[in-house]
Design a protein around this motif. Structure first.
Motif, short mmCIF file in Angstrom:
data_model
loop_
_atom_site.label_atom_id
_atom_site.label_comp_id
_atom_site.label_asym_id
_atom_site.label_seq_id
_atom_site.Cartn_x
_atom_site.Cartn_y
_atom_site.Cartn_z
N PRO A 293 17.92 -9.92 -89.29
CA PRO A 293 18.89 -10.71 -88.80
C PRO A 293 19.66 -10.02 -87.63
O PRO A 293 19.89 -8.90 -87.80
CB PRO A 293 19.59 -10.93 -90.09
N GLY A 294 19.98 -10.73 -86.70
CA GLY A 294 20.72 -9.75 -85.45
C GLY A 294 20.05 -9.26 -84.42
O GLY A 294 20.57 -8.79 -83.60
N SER A 295 18.67 -9.30 -84.74
CA SER A 295 17.80 -8.77 -83.65
C SER A 295 17.54 -9.54 -82.45
O SER A 295 17.63 -10.97 -82.57
CB SER A 295 16.54 -8.39 -84.34
N VAL A 296 17.20 -9.00 -81.18
CA VAL A 296 16.56 -9.86 -80.17
C VAL A 296 15.58 -10.49 -80.58
O VAL A 296 15.69 -11.91 -80.14
CB VAL A 296 16.22 -8.90 -79.05
N ALA A 297 14.73 -10.22 -81.09
CA ALA A 297 13.30 -11.06 -81.42
C ALA A 297 13.94 -12.19 -82.35
O ALA A 297 13.28 -13.27 -82.34
CB ALA A 297 12.41 -10.19 -82.29
N LEU A 303 13.27 -18.39 -86.39
CA LEU A 303 12.68 -18.75 -87.37
C LEU A 303 13.40 -19.24 -88.89
O LEU A 303 12.84 -20.00 -89.73
CB LEU A 303 11.81 -17.64 -87.88
N GLY A 304 14.62 -18.99 -88.76
CA GLY A 304 15.48 -19.31 -89.95
C GLY A 304 15.38 -18.73 -90.88
O GLY A 304 15.24 -17.53 -90.98
N ASP A 305 15.31 -19.38 -92.26
CA ASP A 305 15.15 -18.78 -93.70
C ASP A 305 13.76 -18.31 -93.53
O ASP A 305 12.86 -18.81 -93.62
CB ASP A 305 15.16 -19.71 -94.70
N VAL A 306 13.50 -16.81 -93.79
CA VAL A 306 12.44 -16.04 -93.58
C VAL A 306 11.84 -15.61 -95.17
O VAL A 306 10.88 -15.13 -95.29
CB VAL A 306 12.45 -15.03 -92.97
N ALA A 307 12.74 -16.07 -96.07
CA ALA A 307 12.43 -15.48 -97.46
C ALA A 307 11.01 -16.08 -98.04
O ALA A 307 10.37 -15.19 -98.80
CB ALA A 307 13.47 -16.19 -98.47
N ASP A 308 10.38 -17.22 -97.51
CA ASP A 308 9.12 -17.65 -98.05
C ASP A 308 8.23 -17.77 -96.73
O ASP A 308 7.19 -18.71 -96.64
CB ASP A 308 9.23 -18.97 -98.83
N LEU A 309 8.46 -16.85 -95.67
CA LEU A 309 7.67 -17.14 -94.38
C LEU A 309 6.33 -16.88 -94.55
O LEU A 309 5.56 -17.75 -94.18
CB LEU A 309 8.21 -16.17 -93.32
N GLY A 310 5.86 -15.84 -95.07
CA GLY A 310 4.53 -15.57 -95.56
C GLY A 310 3.89 -14.86 -94.44
O GLY A 310 3.09 -13.54 -94.60
N SER A 311 3.80 -15.30 -93.10
CA SER A 311 3.20 -14.58 -91.92
C SER A 311 3.89 -15.26 -90.66
O SER A 311 4.77 -15.87 -90.58
CB SER A 311 1.79 -15.21 -91.89
N ALA A 328 12.14 -8.61 -97.93
CA ALA A 328 13.22 -8.70 -98.74
C ALA A 328 14.67 -8.57 -97.77
O ALA A 328 14.62 -7.66 -96.96
CB ALA A 328 13.60 -8.07 -99.85
N ILE A 329 15.68 -9.56 -97.94
CA ILE A 329 16.57 -9.46 -96.93
C ILE A 329 17.90 -9.55 -98.00
O ILE A 329 18.22 -10.50 -98.79
CB ILE A 329 16.91 -10.24 -95.82
N GLU A 330 18.75 -8.35 -97.81
CA GLU A 330 19.98 -8.29 -98.83
C GLU A 330 21.04 -7.74 -98.03
O GLU A 330 20.89 -6.47 -97.54
CB GLU A 330 19.55 -7.50 -100.05
N ASP A 331 22.09 -8.37 -97.95
CA ASP A 331 23.27 -8.16 -97.07
C ASP A 331 22.82 -7.97 -95.62
O ASP A 331 23.37 -6.94 -95.00
CB ASP A 331 23.91 -6.83 -97.89
N GLY A 332 22.02 -8.70 -95.09
CA GLY A 332 21.89 -8.57 -93.59
C GLY A 332 20.51 -7.51 -93.43
O GLY A 332 20.02 -7.41 -92.50
N ALA A 333 20.37 -6.61 -94.26
CA ALA A 333 19.38 -5.61 -94.30
C ALA A 333 18.03 -5.92 -94.91
O ALA A 333 17.80 -6.53 -95.64
CB ALA A 333 19.83 -4.42 -95.08
#
Length: 365
Positions: A293-297, A303-311, A328-333
């Motif tokens: 989150p927050g990166s240039v890429a 991609l939106g929600d990446v929790a179940d992105l897979g690849s 895993a993303i927790e508190d933006g990390a």
């Protein structure tokens, strides 16, 4: 007089290099580097007096030895032999030549082949991290032919899945070495990230580029290269890499919205030539940036929600590079649980490479 040194030439992923047993090379680093320069034919733009292919992607060396890590089967040291300079660098890893380490180790008797598939645990000395490569070994022999296809390599070959166990921050000390998902350097927004390879991710549009230019066109843009290099020199200390003037890291990646259904489009300076595809660890770092989150890429990929992105599919000049991820993303990390990908390799030649006896007389002191 010349000295003959046992050597195997292999294609690993989208690179090609010389594979040596450490026991067959000088123990003294300076002498070892002189031997490798002579073997490759550096410094010379054509590498006409050696085995190098006149490009960074074909001027690489893998040195394999018994394991020093308790969880590994073999050690792997990657060395980049600079084409037009008398330099040999160990400042980065190479995930492409990594694909050939398992087959080489099995055929050299360092790892016993199992029936069907042999998992080879590889300690990557450049970054003090582990990878597991799964090698097809029907009948206890390495299989090279198969149906796996990777972009940037013609034809098909046996698949080599590779899992990376602990590469996040392996060169810079942290996944995000500055602690930020985005920094500003010379007025350019940049994400500095290290998930196996130190990479700076920047929008191509911020440099007046589309991000879809050919590698040749980007290499011909002298002003662009100078600006990117100026930023690279500044971010070296920011990434805990120190003075990077003579280092091959960090890699500099220009990104743009995907064109062919992937997550993001890339053009990679490695650092002074432009990659015809993308390096293995470079792709892993860029893919990780896409889910940070927050990166240039992440902004470019959307991609939106990446929790179940897979690849994440990373586009490059000759196709796609698919990185399997568990994050895993927790508190933006972002916490990287697993990164994995598919490569192939092929043994091209085994024999001896000759270097002048004046460089090394063959004695190990």
């Amino acid at each position: 007089m010349q000295t003959a040194i046992p050597c195997t030439i292999m294609r690993g992923g989208t690179s090609k290099g010389l594979y040596f047993l450490a026991a067959d090379l000088p123990t003294d680093v300076a002498t070892r580097d002189a031997v490798l320069l002579a073997a490759m034919g550096s410094p010379d733009a054509r590498q006409i007096d050696g085995l190098g292919g006149a490009h960074p992607l074909t001027s690489k060396v893998a040195v394999i030895s018994p394991p020093t890590h308790p969880g590994a089967d073999v050690d792997y040291l990657f060395l980049q032999v600079v084409v037009d300079k008398a330099e040999v660098s160990d400042s980065q890893n190479c995930g492409n030549l990594l694909a050939g380490v398992g087959p080489f180790a099995i055929e050299q008797g360092l790892v016993e082949a199992a029936e069907g598939t042999t998992d080879v645990r590889i300690f990557m000395r450049n970054t003090d991290s582990l990878a597991v490569a799964s090698i097809q070994t029907p009948g206890g022999r390495v299989r090279y032919d198969g149906e796996a296809r990777i972009d940037g390599v013609p034809g098909t070959a046996a698949p080599i899945p590779i899992d990376f166990l602990d590469v996040a921050g392996s060169s810079c000390g942290a996944l995000l070495p500055t602690g930020n998902a985005r920094d500003i350097v010379d007025g350019i927004a940049v994400t500095l990230i290290d998930n196996g390879m130190p990479v700076a991710v920047m929008r191509a549009a911020d440099f007046g580029k589309t991000g879809y230019e050919s590698p040749e066109a980007l290499e011909a843009d002298v002003a662009l290269k100078a600006r990117i290099e100026a930023i690279r020199l500044q971010i070296g200390p920011m990434m805990n890499l120190g003075d990077v003037t003579k280092k091959t890291v960090p890699k500099m990646c220009l990104v743009a919205p995907a064109q062919h259904g992937g997550a993001i489009c890339t053009r990679n300076f490695i650092p002074h030539r432009v990659h015809e595809a993308i390096g293995v660890f470079g792709a892993v770092s860029v893919a990780t940036a896409c889910v940070t989150p927050g990166s240039v890429a992440a902004e470019v990929a959307g991609l939106g929600d990446v929790a179940d992105l897979g690849s994440v599919e990373v586009e490059h000049p000759t196709g796609f590079f698919t990185v399997t991820m568990d994050v895993a993303i927790e508190d933006g990390a972002v916490s990287v649980r697993r990164s994995a990908l598919l490569r192939t390799a092929r043994k091209l030649m085994r024999g001896e490479v000759y270097v002048p006896a004046s460089v090394w007389d063959g004695r190990r002191l």
